[in-house]
Design an enzyme around this catalytic site. Sequence first.
Site, PDB file in Angstrom:
ATOM      1  N   GLU A 464       0.790  -1.241   0.000  1.00 34.87           N
ATOM      2  CA  GLU A 464       0.000   0.000   0.000  1.00 34.87           C
ATOM      3  C   GLU A 464       0.817   1.283   0.000  1.00 34.87           C
ATOM      4  OE1 GLU A 464      -3.027  -0.447   3.077  1.00 34.87           O
ATOM      5  OE2 GLU A 464      -4.119  -1.906   1.885  1.00 34.87           O
ATOM      6  N   GLU A 561      -7.172  -7.502  -1.581  1.00 35.11           N
ATOM      7  CA  GLU A 561      -7.600  -7.265  -0.194  1.00 35.11           C
ATOM      8  C   GLU A 561      -9.022  -6.722  -0.195  1.00 35.11           C
ATOM      9  OE1 GLU A 561      -5.519  -4.828   2.557  1.00 35.11           O
ATOM     10  OE2 GLU A 561      -3.547  -5.672   2.127  1.00 35.11           O
TER      11      GLU A 561
END
Length: 886
Positions: A464, A561
């Site tokens: 991320e 995710e």
Amino acid sequence: MLLHVRLSGWACWCLFSGVFSVFSLQQRLTVNLNGKWRLSNSNGSLLLPAQVPGCVHSALQQQGYITDPYFRFNDVSYRWIALDNWTYTTTFTLSAELSVKQKVLLVFDGVDTVGSVSLNGIAVGKTNNMFCRHDFSVKDLLKDGENVLQVGLLSPILYASEQRKAHTSYVVPPECPPGVQKGECHVNFIRKEQSSFSWDWGPSFPTMGLWKGVRLEAFDILQLVQVSSVPLYNDAFSQWRVQIELLIDAVQTARGQLTLSIPELDSEQTFQTHFNPGKTKSNFTILINTASQVKLWWPNGHGEQPFYRLTIRGFQDEFLIFSTESKVYFRTVELIQEPVVGSPGLSFYFRINGKPIFLKGSNWIPVHSFQDQVTPDVLKNLLQSAVDANMNALRVWGGGVYEQDLFYEICDELGIMVWQDFMFACAMYPTETDFIQTVREEVVQQVQRLKSHPSIIIWSGNNENEAALATDWFDIPASQRPKYIRDYVMLYVDNIKKLVQEEDQSRPFLVSSPTNGAESEQEGWVAENPYDPHYGDVHFYSYILDCWDWRTFPRTRFASEYGFQSWPSFSTLQPVSIKEDWSYGSNFTSHRQHHEDGNQQMILQTALHFHLPNATDPLKRFTDTLYITQVMQAQCVKTQTEFYRRSRSEIIEGKGHTMGALYWQLNDIWQAPSWSSIEFGGKWKMLHYFAQSFFAAVFPVAFEEDDTLVIYAISDLSRDLKLRAVVNVFSWTELDPVCTLNSSMLLVPGGSAVAVFKQPVASLLAGCGNCTRLTCLLTFQLEDDSSQQGPTNYHFLCSPKDAQGLRRPNITVKVEEKKTCFSVTLHSDSVAPFVWLDVGNIPGRFSSNGFLMVSRNRTVDFNAWRPTSVAELTASLTITSLRDIY
Ligand SMILES: *[C@@H]1O[C@H](CO)[C@@H](O)[C@H](O)[C@H]1NC(C)=O
Ligand SMILES: *[C@@H]1O[C@H](CO)[C@@H](O)[C@H](O)[C@H]1NC(C)=O
Ligand SMILES: *[C@@H]1O[C@H](CO)[C@@H](O)[C@H](O)[C@H]1NC(C)=O
Ligand SMILES: *[C@@H]1O[C@H](CO)[C@@H](O)[C@H](O)[C@H]1NC(C)=O
Ligand SMILES: *[C@@H]1O[C@H](CO)[C@@H](O)[C@H](O)[C@H]1NC(C)=O
Ligand SMILES: *[C@@H]1O[C@H](CO)[C@@H](O)[C@H](O)[C@H]1NC(C)=O
Ligand SMILES: *[C@@H]1O[C@H](CO)[C@@H](O)[C@H](O)[C@H]1NC(C)=O
Ligand SMILES: *[C@@H]1O[C@H](CO)[C@@H](O)[C@H](O)[C@H]1NC(C)=O
Ligand SMILES: *[C@@H]1O[C@H](CO)[C@@H](O)[C@H](O)[C@H]1NC(C)=O
């Protein structure tokens, strides 16, 4: 000196390390220094025995200085441990054989983290990266008789803060975790498990210790430090070759001959070689006889996981100097990013052995705050649980640790594909020379250690961090952005990516997750919107939007995710709490919740479709609340996963061809609310039982679009099927279907999702007794000519809270002992949604759980993970279904 032993009648030492067994005729000696050491804090007020491998927290607990660190608020109470400095000390006696060796190495497989090593009072070296193996040449420091080895460990909190203070030129955010996590600051300044300073699912336990083995290695001419092998396939010649790399530590130049062979494939090659002094890598290629039929490694659900034995023997003249054997698995992996017909952007999917594979699975986080407490059984149980839920992939997330060898060995054996992050997560990182240097060492070591594993199908630079920069998580002023982007590119592209690709050409590398992949590269590695569903992978979370509405989910190429929180079951919470904690409003309940507003979000999401528990008995109300959060989570992740699976074959409004669904997250690090499907301790949440179904190879999915019911048949099989959908309409009040509808037989090609049934809900209900959306529900399944294919699924036509006629069921139960398990037979007098069987703290699992009961009887098996009895199970068993909580 080389110990000359004739090949005939040879004797050998056998050292086992991971999958490799090393036979050495030149008497390499290893002295294991694991076991009981002494541990003390800075001012000497504490002095205790400590197990190595281990950590300070585990030692303090084992010696009774602290109680269970996971108990209630102990994560905060025991903060002092990581603010202190600690010293590990051991003594050992030198043997005569060892003292005559030419080279002696002191090897640490892992020091956590900031250490200074001394031997007999003399400084030997320093460590500052938990992910590196260290060896120090110590021959000259060893004494006859007793030797004292000491490792001083600096408080990681203090170190991180000092590194931060020294970085005066600009801020490297985030400075600290959000308050709700009760964590420590500046973890991005220390090469250590990033989640050990706290995470949104985990406590702050900044460990210190010798978390892996310690030993002396002594040898005369050379020793083989590491072997890796990577099979590569040449399309043009239809030929396999195996690239073998040896890491050799030589005392002096040694000439020799090397024989590499894979006997089962009739392939053997001999090389003349020489080894230079010091640690050197050399690589060799062995061509596989094209006439051999190489059996390929396949992901779970797509085939077997066969391997071959690779033997490596080193000779000097006709004398064997070393010999090792390892496993080689053959498979190819490609990450396909190419234009998609009817869609802007690029595809994003994996091809294994030339076959496109839909990745089904989850994300893996550290199994325990104290890695020394991760046992082989725990690892095996979690990975087997993944496979038993029809998963074929796990992402080892970048805020944890590079897992131990056994993890990857089991993944190889079970056919679990691993998406391996490098350990950087949700932060910017410094790029000073020292930091880059230690990262480079870490990367090279980890790639060398892990690249032989076929299970690893991709390396990924970080978690991320592209998204954090692109969508400005840290409020970086626009004028300063270029500097941070430069740092980002320097760390992940110029260093990590480059190094990995030098070390390993056998699998793809992705810079971040989520990312737009090739498109991010086009945009200078930080895309404007790394969450673009037309490219790469996407992480998507929304807690407030209605999770039953598939329109809220991005139709991404690959969902790496997504998820929803739930609470673990009472039996998991009970050992770490006391009576006053057992309510949803308790201090304990909010203390364990590390995600801002998490407890509130669960209740809001639940209330969209379910009555909230309202029992007057506080304990029942609490356990009912734990139950309903699991129902909510299971149902949410089911809906989202079904959406991704049915999106695999189509492009709608330019989006689709989804080829991966990895929900967040598989496992838990402690007993707390989180996105996991398996509780700390291994108990399956309702979600994990649901995953068994929604990841099944053949599976029917229903959804509504413009008030039309659509059913898709999804198949991950290689062969084509002819299937029809059979829909049973039930009234909430009755156990016999009101009516049954069949679709006609349709071709469902291997690896596809095909609409097999379509009917407006109104006409469907009109043809079915007095059914309305509020009084009836649907179950459906796929059938071929002869039998049902895949599990039965269901579709609600209204929220269960609005269901008319849903009664509290009277479910009676009978437990019986069978040959290898227990059977539990349920008898119900009415429809019961989300029937949940719980046997408290008896470890084990049911063959099915959390199911919709639309039949009078149902039998499920219980596999106990320790001896138990019918009496104990019967006494512990509770059954909860939706109507029992209000
Ligand atoms: C020594 O350190 C411990 C832990 O930091 C602390 O609790 C204790 O008060 C200290 N003792 C002395 C004598 O300074
Ligand atoms: C730990 O060591 C550092 C560096 O030597 C020192 O500054 C610090 O005061 C020590 N901490 C304690 C609790 O003694
Ligand atoms: C193996 O060695 C060759 C020649 O020295 C080199 O070009 C190649 O990059 C090496 N491969 C690996 C994986 O180190
Ligand atoms: C809950 O925590 C607050 C703040 O720490 C404290 O004042 C209160 O006494 C605690 N309540 C209970 C029941 O422990
Ligand atoms: C649906 O198919 C089943 C066989 O699977 C058959 O028994 C039943 O009669 C069919 N019903 C309808 C309405 O076609
Ligand atoms: C429909 O409802 C009416 C009134 O409740 C009842 O008499 C009738 O039997 C029902 N029909 C069916 C097919 O269930
Ligand atoms: C529940 O069902 C059992 C067995 O069918 C019966 O013996 C019992 O009386 C029922 N209990 C209630 C409360 O209806
Ligand atoms: C269902 O269970 C009941 C009570 O346990 C039993 O009497 C009955 O025979 C069972 N029915 C079937 C179809 O198995
Ligand atoms: C709980 O809610 C249900 C449905 O709203 C209601 O019928 C029941 O009386 C409530 N029970 C209590 C104890 O408030």
